[in-house]
Design a protein around this motif. Structure first.
Motif, short mmCIF file in Angstrom:
data_model
loop_
_atom_site.label_atom_id
_atom_site.label_comp_id
_atom_site.label_asym_id
_atom_site.label_seq_id
_atom_site.Cartn_x
_atom_site.Cartn_y
_atom_site.Cartn_z
N ALA A 1 0.59 -1.24 0.08
CA ALA A 1 -0.03 -0.03 -0.10
C ALA A 1 0.86 1.18 0.08
CB ALA A 1 -0.95 0.01 1.17
N LEU A 2 2.08 1.16 0.54
CA LEU A 2 2.92 2.33 0.45
C LEU A 2 3.70 2.31 -0.73
CD1 LEU A 2 4.08 2.37 4.32
CD2 LEU A 2 2.42 3.83 3.20
N GLY A 3 3.62 1.52 -1.56
CA GLY A 3 4.25 1.37 -2.94
C GLY A 3 5.57 0.78 -2.88
N TYR A 4 5.85 -0.13 -2.00
CA TYR A 4 7.04 -1.00 -2.18
C TYR A 4 6.69 -2.19 -2.88
CZ TYR A 4 9.17 2.48 0.95
OH TYR A 4 9.61 3.56 1.48
N ARG A 5 7.72 -2.92 -3.33
CA ARG A 5 7.45 -4.22 -4.26
C ARG A 5 8.36 -5.30 -3.24
NH1 ARG A 5 7.87 -3.33 -10.52
NH2 ARG A 5 6.17 -1.69 -10.86
N SER A 6 9.47 -4.76 -2.49
CA SER A 6 10.08 -5.69 -1.77
C SER A 6 10.54 -5.27 -0.29
CB SER A 6 11.55 -6.27 -2.56
OG SER A 6 12.07 -5.23 -2.85
N TRP A 7 11.22 -6.01 0.39
CA TRP A 7 11.48 -5.56 1.76
C TRP A 7 12.64 -6.24 2.32
CZ3 TRP A 7 6.41 -6.97 0.54
CH2 TRP A 7 6.15 -8.07 0.80
N THR A 8 13.30 -5.84 3.10
CA THR A 8 14.16 -6.44 4.33
C THR A 8 13.47 -6.28 5.52
OG1 THR A 8 16.25 -5.92 3.32
CG2 THR A 8 16.21 -6.10 5.70
N VAL A 9 13.30 -7.32 6.25
CA VAL A 9 12.49 -7.32 7.49
C VAL A 9 13.36 -7.78 8.83
CG1 VAL A 9 11.54 -9.68 6.89
CG2 VAL A 9 10.35 -8.21 8.53
N ILE A 10 13.14 -7.08 9.74
CA ILE A 10 13.91 -7.23 10.79
C ILE A 10 12.87 -7.56 11.96
CG2 ILE A 10 15.41 -6.39 12.72
CD1 ILE A 10 17.03 -4.90 10.47
N GLY A 11 12.80 -8.56 12.74
CA GLY A 11 11.98 -8.80 13.79
C GLY A 11 12.40 -9.20 15.15
N HIS A 12 11.78 -8.51 16.23
CA HIS A 12 12.22 -9.09 17.68
C HIS A 12 11.26 -9.91 18.15
CE1 HIS A 12 11.82 -8.05 22.04
NE2 HIS A 12 13.19 -8.62 21.85
N SER A 13 11.60 -10.98 18.85
CA SER A 13 10.75 -11.94 19.65
C SER A 13 9.58 -12.15 18.68
CB SER A 13 10.31 -11.26 20.72
OG SER A 13 9.76 -11.96 21.82
N LEU A 14 8.22 -12.01 19.15
CA LEU A 14 6.99 -12.25 18.17
C LEU A 14 7.28 -11.84 16.80
CD1 LEU A 14 4.14 -13.33 17.68
CD2 LEU A 14 3.47 -11.05 18.74
N GLY A 15 7.73 -10.50 16.79
CA GLY A 15 8.04 -10.07 15.34
C GLY A 15 8.90 -10.93 14.60
N GLY A 16 10.07 -11.55 15.35
CA GLY A 16 10.80 -12.56 14.28
C GLY A 16 9.98 -13.66 13.96
N PHE A 17 9.21 -14.20 14.71
CA PHE A 17 8.15 -15.27 14.24
C PHE A 17 7.38 -14.83 13.08
CE2 PHE A 17 6.32 -19.09 16.69
CZ PHE A 17 5.65 -19.40 15.37
N VAL A 18 7.26 -13.52 13.23
CA VAL A 18 6.05 -13.09 12.13
C VAL A 18 6.72 -12.78 10.74
CG1 VAL A 18 4.55 -11.19 11.14
CG2 VAL A 18 4.30 -12.04 13.40
N ALA A 19 8.00 -12.28 11.24
CA ALA A 19 9.10 -12.00 9.91
C ALA A 19 9.57 -13.32 9.15
CB ALA A 19 10.42 -11.35 10.46
N LEU A 20 9.68 -14.49 9.93
CA LEU A 20 10.01 -15.66 9.22
C LEU A 20 8.66 -16.17 8.41
CD1 LEU A 20 11.71 -17.71 12.17
CD2 LEU A 20 12.83 -16.86 9.96
N GLU A 21 7.55 -15.96 8.69
CA GLU A 21 6.19 -16.18 8.07
C GLU A 21 6.32 -15.53 7.13
OE1 GLU A 21 2.94 -17.44 6.22
OE2 GLU A 21 4.02 -18.61 7.69
#
Length: 348
Positions: free
Chosen positions: A142-162
């Motif tokens: 929605a913000l106009g990006y097509r790809s990403w680098t994602v960094i997640g902490h704890s639960l956010g890391g779980f979500v980043a892997l999914e």
């Protein structure tokens, strides 16, 4: 169809001390202690980091998102907080990056559904790890990006892997800070048999479930613990040097320790199929503290067995919040291969 319903470059109503405000026990962004513990307080001032605050109505949730520092790139840098957190947990890492001459750009830092300023979705299909990752992807698109680098902490890391497993073509790199993975899944599924694997988490989960059932009285108890100073003591196992934590960290924990959302997130983790992580095609750089009570010793080997590009570094002198406790070292370990700070001022 997703829409950005509201954009407001204003300060969040929550009031944490900011890195711009000198305090006796925390250095400023202009004079940080690069080798010290917890060198920056948490900040709730998005504008101080060049970020805009937007409320986005998406297919499965309405979320609050901090975003900005656009360069024209089609690749975003997404930061995902953990349970009992919000976007503010990343402000020490952002401050460390600025002080090091490494300006992180094209940032997307959401409050995940149920945390920060984002409401918890009603029970149903919108409550799942897969749905949460889909929300993150929809934000980026929605913000106009097509790809990403994602960094997640704890639960956010779980979500980043999914997210990396479900959007393999769009995910360029994954960074993990004390990601809760296999041992948490096992503990939720078999709380008695697996108690010894994560005793801290195993003991905390039933307590927070009980507090969640207490409703408003439970939230009142958390506020009371904060006012009396007991919350710092109870939270001590999460950090390597709790006595040195800036008060803003404890204040944020008191605000973001949401028993219902924590219990829901734990239950969702217990139903997740971690074999999905074998689909991940990009590199995964993980960090964890040497005193991390939410990550078992066996987690790294199990992750390495299913993720081809997995790599782990232990950050000394930290617990479960290395990005707050030692943000300089954590940032250095999370960088993709070949990406070095321009000023070269990271501590050795």
């Amino acid at each position: 169809m997703s829409t950005i319903a509201e954009t407001r470059p204003t300060t969040s109503p929550r009031s944490f001390p900011t890195p711009d405000a000198p305090t006796p026990d925390a250095p400023t962004r202009e004079d940080p202690d690069r080798t010290g513990y917890c060198p920056f307080p948490l900040s709730s001032d998005a504008r101080a980091f060049g970020l805009t605050t937007s409320s986005m109505r998406l297919r499965q949730a309405t979320v609050s998102v901090r975003h900005g520092r656009r360069t024209g790139s089609e690749t975003a840098t997404i930061l995902l907080h953990g349970a009992a957190g919000s976007w503010t947990t990343w402000t020490p890492l952002l401050a460390a990056a600025e002080a090091s001459g490494l300006g992180l750009t094209d940032l997307i830092i959401p409050d995940l559904p149920g945390w920060g300023d984002s409401p918890l979705p009603a029970a149903g299909p919108s409550r799942s790890i897969e749905a949460t990752a889909a929300v993150v992807a929809e934000i980026a698109w929605a913000l106009g990006y097509r790809s990403w680098t994602v960094i997640g902490h704890s639960l956010g890391g779980f979500v980043a892997l999914e997210l990396a497993a479900s959007e393999t073509r769009s995910t360029a790199f994954v960074g993990l800070v004390s990601a809760t993975t296999f041992s948490v899944i096992d503990t939720v599924r078999h709380p008695v048999a697996r108690f010894a694997a994560l005793p801290g988490y195993s003991a905390l989960l039933p307590v927070l479930r009980a507090v969640a059932r207490a409703g408003r009285a439970g939230h009142g108890l958390i506020r009371l613990l904060h006012r009396t100073g007991l919350l710092r003591t109870l939270a001590a196992p999460l950090f390597r040097r709790p006595e040195l934590l800036h008060e803003s960290v404890i204040g944020a924990l008191a605000t973001e320790l949401r028993p219902q959302a924590f219990a829901v997130a734990s239950d969702l983790a217990g139903t997740y199929d971690a074999n999905r992580w074998a689909r991940i095609e990009c590199a995964v750089h993980a960090t964890q503290g040497d005193a991390d009570i939410f990550v078992a010793a066996t987690d790294a080997a199990r992750l390495r067995a299913v993720i081809r590009g997995f790599d782990l570094v232990t950050v000394p002198g930290t617990g479960h919040f290395a990005h707050v406790e030692k943000p300089y070292e954590t940032l250095l370990h999370l960088l993709p291969n070949g990406c070095l700070p321009r000023s070269g001022v990271f501590p050795q």
